[in-house]
Design an enzyme around this catalytic site. Structure first.
Site, mmCIF file in Angstrom:
data_model
loop_
_atom_site.group_PDB
_atom_site.id
_atom_site.type_symbol
_atom_site.label_atom_id
_atom_site.label_comp_id
_atom_site.label_asym_id
_atom_site.label_seq_id
_atom_site.Cartn_x
_atom_site.Cartn_y
_atom_site.Cartn_z
ATOM 1 N N ARG A 1 30.877 3.329 -12.166
ATOM 2 C CA ARG A 1 32.478 3.596 -12.608
ATOM 3 C C ARG A 1 32.484 4.764 -13.582
ATOM 4 N NH1 ARG A 1 35.692 -1.218 -15.584
ATOM 5 N NH2 ARG A 1 37.695 0.046 -16.031
ATOM 6 N N SER B 1 31.581 2.199 -30.026
ATOM 7 C CA SER B 1 32.071 1.615 -28.665
ATOM 8 C C SER B 1 31.625 0.023 -28.986
ATOM 9 C CB SER B 1 31.044 2.143 -27.568
ATOM 10 O OG SER B 1 29.797 2.315 -27.978
ATOM 11 N N ASN C 1 30.282 -4.935 -25.005
ATOM 12 C CA ASN C 1 30.390 -5.301 -23.775
ATOM 13 C C ASN C 1 30.461 -4.247 -22.647
ATOM 14 O OD1 ASN C 1 32.935 -4.561 -24.507
ATOM 15 N ND2 ASN C 1 34.217 -5.924 -23.518
ATOM 16 N N LYS D 1 28.602 6.070 -32.640
ATOM 17 C CA LYS D 1 27.940 5.071 -33.166
ATOM 18 C C LYS D 1 28.127 3.855 -32.149
ATOM 19 C CE LYS D 1 27.423 1.058 -35.921
ATOM 20 N NZ LYS D 1 27.075 0.252 -34.637
ATOM 21 N N THR E 1 25.657 -2.589 -31.948
ATOM 22 C CA THR E 1 24.250 -2.825 -32.105
ATOM 23 C C THR E 1 23.405 -3.222 -30.823
ATOM 24 O OG1 THR E 1 24.013 -3.227 -34.433
ATOM 25 C CG2 THR E 1 22.465 -4.462 -33.205
ATOM 26 N N ASP F 1 30.673 1.657 -43.079
ATOM 27 C CA ASP F 1 31.557 2.581 -43.902
ATOM 28 C C ASP F 1 31.357 3.918 -44.194
ATOM 29 O OD1 ASP F 1 33.238 0.209 -44.488
ATOM 30 O OD2 ASP F 1 32.469 -0.253 -46.287
ATOM 31 N N GLU G 1 41.535 0.549 -29.848
ATOM 32 C CA GLU G 1 41.711 -0.448 -28.723
ATOM 33 C C GLU G 1 40.763 -1.578 -29.080
ATOM 34 O OE1 GLU G 1 43.380 -0.048 -26.194
ATOM 35 O OE2 GLU G 1 43.730 2.135 -26.109
ATOM 36 N N ARG H 1 35.629 -9.560 -21.929
ATOM 37 C CA ARG H 1 36.320 -8.516 -21.588
ATOM 38 C C ARG H 1 37.605 -8.428 -22.388
ATOM 39 N NH1 ARG H 1 38.365 -9.556 -16.846
ATOM 40 N NH2 ARG H 1 39.237 -7.151 -16.595
ATOM 41 N N CYS H 2 38.033 -7.514 -22.992
ATOM 42 C CA CYS H 2 39.446 -7.504 -23.972
ATOM 43 C C CYS H 2 40.273 -7.995 -22.950
ATOM 44 C CB CYS H 2 39.228 -6.169 -24.646
ATOM 45 S SG CYS H 2 39.691 -4.740 -23.341
ATOM 46 N N GLU I 1 40.973 -15.588 -29.288
ATOM 47 C CA GLU I 1 40.340 -14.985 -28.202
ATOM 48 C C GLU I 1 38.835 -15.405 -28.282
ATOM 49 O OE1 GLU I 1 39.291 -10.950 -29.065
ATOM 50 O OE2 GLU I 1 39.469 -10.162 -26.982
ATOM 51 N N ARG J 1 41.595 -2.853 -17.088
ATOM 52 C CA ARG J 1 41.774 -1.425 -17.368
ATOM 53 C C ARG J 1 42.232 -0.610 -16.426
ATOM 54 N NH1 ARG J 1 36.857 1.541 -19.517
ATOM 55 N NH2 ARG J 1 36.060 -0.379 -19.101
HETATM 56 P P1 NAP Z 1 32.995 -5.372 -32.982
HETATM 57 O O1 NAP Z 1 32.291 -6.153 -33.684
HETATM 58 O O2 NAP Z 1 34.106 -5.090 -33.544
HETATM 59 O O3 NAP Z 1 32.099 -4.098 -33.007
HETATM 60 C C1 NAP Z 1 32.575 -3.042 -32.355
HETATM 61 C C2 NAP Z 1 31.941 -1.808 -32.818
HETATM 62 O O4 NAP Z 1 31.981 -1.709 -34.357
HETATM 63 C C3 NAP Z 1 30.468 -1.792 -32.973
HETATM 64 O O5 NAP Z 1 29.735 -0.523 -32.444
HETATM 65 C C4 NAP Z 1 29.705 -2.344 -34.059
HETATM 66 O O6 NAP Z 1 28.739 -2.013 -34.507
HETATM 67 C C5 NAP Z 1 30.896 -1.423 -34.888
HETATM 68 N N1 NAP Z 1 31.296 -1.928 -36.392
HETATM 69 C C6 NAP Z 1 31.025 -3.176 -36.903
HETATM 70 N N2 NAP Z 1 31.450 -3.289 -38.296
HETATM 71 C C7 NAP Z 1 31.759 -1.728 -38.350
HETATM 72 C C8 NAP Z 1 32.261 -1.300 -39.757
HETATM 73 N N3 NAP Z 1 32.281 -1.900 -40.784
HETATM 74 N N4 NAP Z 1 32.640 -0.205 -39.552
HETATM 75 C C9 NAP Z 1 32.399 0.777 -38.485
HETATM 76 N N5 NAP Z 1 31.834 0.350 -37.490
HETATM 77 C C10 NAP Z 1 31.628 -1.045 -37.332
HETATM 78 O O7 NAP Z 1 33.401 -5.825 -31.482
HETATM 79 P P2 NAP Z 1 32.134 -6.078 -30.485
HETATM 80 O O8 NAP Z 1 31.936 -7.479 -31.045
HETATM 81 O O9 NAP Z 1 31.444 -5.351 -30.026
HETATM 82 O O10 NAP Z 1 33.324 -6.249 -29.136
HETATM 83 C C11 NAP Z 1 34.187 -7.408 -29.008
HETATM 84 C C12 NAP Z 1 35.622 -7.199 -29.478
HETATM 85 O O11 NAP Z 1 35.766 -6.011 -28.877
HETATM 86 C C13 NAP Z 1 36.481 -8.206 -28.771
HETATM 87 O O12 NAP Z 1 37.541 -8.615 -29.876
HETATM 88 C C14 NAP Z 1 37.165 -7.407 -27.647
HETATM 89 O O13 NAP Z 1 38.373 -7.951 -27.454
HETATM 90 C C15 NAP Z 1 37.256 -6.146 -28.379
HETATM 91 N N6 NAP Z 1 37.221 -5.153 -27.327
HETATM 92 C C16 NAP Z 1 38.430 -4.474 -26.909
HETATM 93 C C17 NAP Z 1 38.362 -3.552 -25.739
HETATM 94 C C18 NAP Z 1 39.947 -2.815 -25.502
HETATM 95 O O14 NAP Z 1 39.700 -1.831 -24.882
HETATM 96 N N7 NAP Z 1 40.833 -3.214 -26.101
HETATM 97 C C19 NAP Z 1 37.569 -3.323 -24.965
HETATM 98 C C20 NAP Z 1 36.295 -4.010 -25.440
HETATM 99 C C21 NAP Z 1 36.153 -4.888 -26.343
HETATM 100 P P3 NAP Z 1 27.658 -3.364 -34.642
HETATM 101 O O15 NAP Z 1 27.388 -3.744 -33.322
HETATM 102 O O16 NAP Z 1 26.286 -2.636 -35.219
HETATM 103 O O17 NAP Z 1 28.230 -4.163 -35.695
HETATM 104 O O1 G3P Z 2 36.743 -5.144 -22.770
HETATM 105 C C1 G3P Z 2 36.861 -3.795 -22.208
HETATM 106 C C2 G3P Z 2 38.126 -3.350 -21.481
HETATM 107 O O2 G3P Z 2 38.170 -2.062 -21.698
HETATM 108 C C3 G3P Z 2 38.168 -3.984 -20.139
HETATM 109 O O3 G3P Z 2 37.724 -3.242 -19.160
HETATM 110 O O4 G3P Z 2 37.833 -2.970 -16.814
HETATM 111 O O5 G3P Z 2 36.997 -4.969 -17.615
HETATM 112 O O6 G3P Z 2 39.460 -4.460 -17.749
HETATM 113 P P1 G3P Z 2 38.013 -3.764 -17.592
#
Ligand code: NAP
Ligand code: G3P
Length: 471
Positions: free
Chosen positions: A102, A148, A151, A174, A177, A212, A247, A280-281, A374, A434
């Site tokens: 994709r 990013s 997921n 970035k 992890t 930060d 996002e 997935r968000c 969520e 998406r």
């Molecule tokens: P997350 O914990 O917010 O982490 C996202 C990114 O931010 C990671 O690279 C993380 O690095 C980094 N990060 C963490 N703390 C940070 C800080 N203080 N400053 C800057 N960057 C920092 O999210 P996740 O657990 O990876 O993903 C799940 C969440 O993402 C869910 O809430 C989901 O709904 C949302 N999501 C939304 C979308 C959308 O398109 N709307 C798509 C996918 C996921 P580390 O891993 O090193 O902490």
């Molecule tokens: O959670 C990531 C978001 O962008 C969803 O993508 O293709 O699974 O709807 P998709």
């Protein structure tokens, strides 16, 4: 064990400090990446700033050619990339490969679309300035920070990196992890593709430790972030003077407004709720259904959930371990809270560490946390609601506003309801999602700000440069 180093100014950085990446399936190390320190991060921005000035002067077709080299290496290494991803985020192998392919499609479309970001020409005649012609071109913003989530560690990263690069920006990337192995692997591919020095930098390290530092560097011209609301809000604070596209999370509802094709609706709901174990968000995270056919829908859903395989990513199981034990404890907490308050477990509510069986909860009420929070895991709540008005009200009460689904054969009713739901996108008769990736993708309220999608990303990573000719 895999080992990949951070990538700055076309050099692989080793500083004696490592960040261990845990395989969610074995709960043992999958590999390690460099844990960067302040000096390395500052160097990444310095290099990105310096390199961007020459990169934006490279002809568009030449920039596209460089990126195509990188893309060809992705195609060549597709199985390896899928394997790494599957090991570090427990996405099943088939879906991991699907994510890589994709991404290749997105890259192709982005490179084509970049050719069509034409300047806008206008006269000042309507404002009484008839001797002026303005030509407004889209030019690079400068240094883009791409962050990013775990997921979609490959796809959501490159959906930011590629539009930034093709429009003449440089990138500091970035990765999450969990997702850093595949993130740092991109540095290796960039090196092999001979991307010009400094335009693409991978900074690895735990967000809670270096987040930060990464988000508050004065060289940043724009941040494109996908992840949780909490971190999004932190970035809003740190990057308050920087352009932002965020996002964030979602609590997408599915409104089942008739029982004409419950079998088809159920297929969409299952795929929407349980794809990548609900992480997935855009996952369907709550279902609203009228009482008079709720039993029937629940029965069909139960039957289909029974058929979902639960197990390991390398066996292509549908449901695989969630990202870590902390997340599964959180998900279990939501299930337990609902049970205590009277929800009925139709199927599931079983776990081994972070492997959680798909769970269907019926008779969920609005005083239960699962109605609003969520889970980011394989659990689906059913709310029996007997008026469309109340469904709309509960849908809109959420702090999130990413997407919604409406299942209904009467298109007038569906459109009428769609117009009243406060989210970025409403899907009629399909799960929330998406794609197709050429569509704009956005969330409102706590679900984000700004718009992604191929064309929108190209636009958000550029600004106008106006040249006004007076004659
Ligand atoms: P997350 O914990 O917010 O982490 C996202 C990114 O931010 C990671 O690279 C993380 O690095 C980094 N990060 C963490 N703390 C940070 C800080 N203080 N400053 C800057 N960057 C920092 O999210 P996740 O657990 O990876 O993903 C799940 C969440 O993402 C869910 O809430 C989901 O709904 C949302 N999501 C939304 C979308 C959308 O398109 N709307 C798509 C996918 C996921 P580390 O891993 O090193 O902490
Ligand atoms: O959670 C990531 C978001 O962008 C969803 O993508 O293709 O699974 O709807 P998709």
């Amino acid at each position: 064990m895999r080992e990949y180093k951070a990538f700055i100014n076309n050099e692989f950085i080793e500083n004696g400090q490592w960040l261990e990446i845990i395989n969610p399936t074995t709960l043992k190390p999958a590999g390690r990446v460099t844990a960067l320190k302040q000096k390395d991060i500052e160097n990444a921005y310095k290099s990105a700033r310096y390199a961007q000035k020459s990169w934006e002067k490279v002809d568009l077709l030449k920039r596209i050619a460089f990126i195509n080299e990188f893309k060809n290496l992705i195609i060549k290494n597709q199985n390896e990339i899928a394997q790494i991803m599957s090991e570090e985020i427990a996405k099943n192998l088939q879906d991991s490969l699907g994510e890589v392919l994709r991404t290749v499609e997105i890259i192709d479309y982005t490179l084509e679309e970049a050719k069509r970001i034409d300047p806008k020409a206008m006269t000042g005649e309507g404002m009484g300035a008839k001797n002026k012609i303005g030509i407004f071109s889209r030019v690079a913003k400068g240094v883009i920070l791409a962050i990013s989530p775990f997921n979609y560690p490959f796809n959501l990263a490159l959906a930011k990196i590629i539009p930034a690069l093709v429009m003449g920006n440089s990138v500091v990337f970035k990765p999450a992890t969990a997702g850093s192995l595949v993130g740092a692997y991109m540095g290796k591919l960039a090196f092999e593709a001979k991307l010009p020095k400094g335009i693409f930098n991978v900074v690895t390290g735990r967000g809670s430790e270096v987040g930060d530092l990464i988000t508050s560097n004065p060289e940043i011209d724009m941040i494109s972030f996908t992840g949780s609301v909490n971190v999004g809000n932190q970035i809003r604070k740190n990057g308050s003077t920087t352009d932002l596209v965020l996002e964030l999370g979602g609590k997408d509802p599915a409104l089942v407004l008739d029982d004409i094709n419950l079998e088809k609706y159920a297929n969409e709901i299952i795929s929407g709720a349980f794809g990548y174990s609900g992480q997935r968000c855009t996952a369907i995270k709550r279902v609203f259904v009228f009482d008079n056919y709720a039993d029937k829908l629940v029965e069909i859903l139960k039957e289909k959930i029974t058929k979902l395989s639960v197990g390991n990513p390398e066996d292509n199981a549908s449901i695989t371990p969630v990202i870590d034990v902390k997340s599964s404890d959180f998900i279990q907490g939501l299930i337990d809270d609902a049970k205590t308050k009277g929800a009925q477990v139709v199927i599931g509510d079983k776990r081994q560490n972070n492997l959680m069986w798909p769970t269907l909860l019926d008779h969920v009420k609005t005083d239960m946390r699962i109605a609003w929070e969520e889970p980011f895991g394989p659990v689906l709540p059913i709310l029996r609601i007997n008026s469309i008005e109340e469904m709309i009200e509960i849908a809109n009460k959420s702090n999130f506003g990413l997407q919604a689904s409406i299942f209904c054969q009467d298109i007038s009713t569906a459109l009428n309801v769609a117009k009243q739901i406060e989210v970025g996108t409403i899907n009629i008769n399909s799960k929330s999602q998406r794609g197709p990736d050429c569509f704009p993708f956005l969330g409102i309220k706590d679900s984000g700000e700004g718009v992604q999608g191929i064309r929108e990303s190209l636009l958000s990573m550029t600004r106008y440069r106006g040249i006004v000719i007076n004659y």
